[in-house]
Design an enzyme around this catalytic site. Structure first.
Site, PDB file in Angstrom:
ATOM      1  N   CYS A 132     -35.868  -2.264 -20.179  1.00  0.00           N
ATOM      2  CA  CYS A 132     -34.674  -1.897 -19.444  1.00  0.00           C
ATOM      3  C   CYS A 132     -34.853  -2.777 -17.473  1.00  0.00           C
ATOM      4  CB  CYS A 132     -34.467  -1.214 -18.092  1.00  0.00           C
ATOM      5  SG  CYS A 132     -32.613  -0.484 -17.747  1.00  0.00           S
ATOM      6  N   CYS A 135     -32.707  -2.056 -14.736  1.00  0.00           N
ATOM      7  CA  CYS A 135     -33.868  -0.518 -14.221  1.00  0.00           C
ATOM      8  C   CYS A 135     -34.845  -2.036 -13.231  1.00  0.00           C
ATOM      9  CB  CYS A 135     -34.311   0.113 -14.673  1.00  0.00           C
ATOM     10  SG  CYS A 135     -32.975   1.088 -16.350  1.00  0.00           S
ATOM     11  N   ASP A 136     -35.540  -2.279 -14.107  1.00  0.00           N
ATOM     12  CA  ASP A 136     -36.825  -2.905 -13.338  1.00  0.00           C
ATOM     13  C   ASP A 136     -36.997  -4.291 -12.797  1.00  0.00           C
ATOM     14  OD1 ASP A 136     -38.081  -0.409 -13.609  1.00  0.00           O
ATOM     15  OD2 ASP A 136     -38.301  -1.247 -16.370  1.00  0.00           O
TER      16      ASP A 136
END
Ligand code: NAP
Length: 307
Positions: A132, A135-136
């Site tokens: 992701c 997200c990261d």
């Protein structure tokens, strides 16, 4: 046991649309999800192929869909669905915490990212290996990262990563991308993005704490090469999220759910929609289309049942 007319498993765009249509038809609707409403929208940055918006952030679209669904009083509850059994016409849905029943079950549980299954993937998951970018990506500011895969997800997320990372190298097993032409064009003109073609990723290596490189085989020369990176983002396809439904006899060999054009499976009163269906194109727009059909079909099914 709580009773409903319709239980929808999955609060992604398709599930929320089915809830909107069914609750607007005055049915008592429950939407179950083990996460926050929106599904994969929450892991998506900018969306430019959903009509009505030139560009919109995934979580913002999720919230708008949720608000439009809520106006007709569908219930949303947390629930990690474990299994479904059928008693008479009723579908009994068991979650990790409760049991619910309804004559109509709509499966909108979507798909999840596949694993690459190479050494180091598991070991460095969450310590450099990610599925992701939204997200990261922030953990890889000014670092070199690799993206594995050549589909829409790999290229879209690669473009997103390039905003923060120093460089993004796409490692693809063929010499052509599968991604849509618009995404390809954007990626090829992005100065931070590089491509390694005909490369089979063999391992993700590190120093025990963090990733140091990806090892891949050049399929043309047979040579094994190393690319130094701090992060590896894996997008090699999707898997149906259908484990709780495996005993219903509605899955194909790969775990997807075949339906007819009314989103009905072969079990009366069980419908499926969106990414979890056996289909070629997995998009927000067609998940929403599926959702409208399923919501209406739930109404039709209940009308016939009561006749
Ligand atoms: P996908 O379309 O199945 O693409 C998977 C990619 O990974 C392919 O390029 C494939 O290579 C490669 N791959 C598969 N197994 C591999 C392996 N073992 N080793 C190395 N590479 C491997 O999956 P996706 O990109 O996650 O997309 C899933 C669905 O969501 C698609 O229907 C897609 O269109 C949709 N989607 C749409 C959007 C959008 O519209 N903006 C965004 C994201 C996803 P080959 O090409 O050689 O098969």
């Amino acid at each position: 046991m709580k009773k409903y007319d319709v239980i929808i498993v999955g609060a992604g765009p398709g599930g929320m649309t089915a809830a909107l249509y069914a609750s607007r038809a005055n049915l008592k609707v429950l939407v179950l999800d083990r996460g926050v409403h929106g599904g994969q929208l929450n892991n998506t940055d900018a969306i430019d192929n959903y009509p009505g918006f030139i560009s919109i952030k995934g979580p913002e679209l999720a919230e708008k869909m949720y608000q439009s669904t809520k106006q007709f009083d569908a219930d949303f509850e947390y629930g990690d669905v474990q299994s479904v059994k059928i008693e008479d016409q009723q579908k009994i849905v068991k979650t990790d915490t409760s049991e619910y029943q309804a004559p109509v079950l709509i499966i909108a549980s979507g798909a999840d990212h596949k694993k690459l299954n190479v050494p180091g993937e598991e070991e460095y998951s969450g310590r450099g290996v990610s599925y992701c970018a939204v997200c990261d990506a922030a953990f890889f500011k000014d670092e070199d990262v690799a993206v594995i895969g050549g589909g829409d997800s790999a290229i879209e997320e690669g473009i997103y990563l390039s905003q923060l990372a120093k460089s993004v190298t796409v490692i693809h097993r063929r010499d052509q991308l599968r991604a849509q032409p618009t995404l390809q064009k954007r990626a090829f003109s992005n100065k931070k993005m590089h491509f390694i073609w005909n490369a089979q990723t063999e391992a993700i290596e590190g120093d025990g704490n963090k990733i140091t490189n990806v090892t891949y085989k050049d399929k043309k020369t047979g040579e094994t090469k190393k690319l130094p990176v701090a992060g590896v983002f894996i997008y090699v396809g999707v898997l149906a999220q259908t484990m709780p439904f495996k005993d219903l006899g509605i899955l194909d060999e790969q775990g997807w759910i075949p339906t007819d054009e009314h989103m009905s499976t072969k079990v009366p009163g069980i419908l499926a929609l969106g990414d979890v269906r056996q289909k070629d194109l997995r998009q927000i727009a067609n998940a929403v289309g599926d959702g409208s059909i399923a919501g209406q079909e739930a109404y039709n099914y209940l009308q016939n049942l009561n006749d």
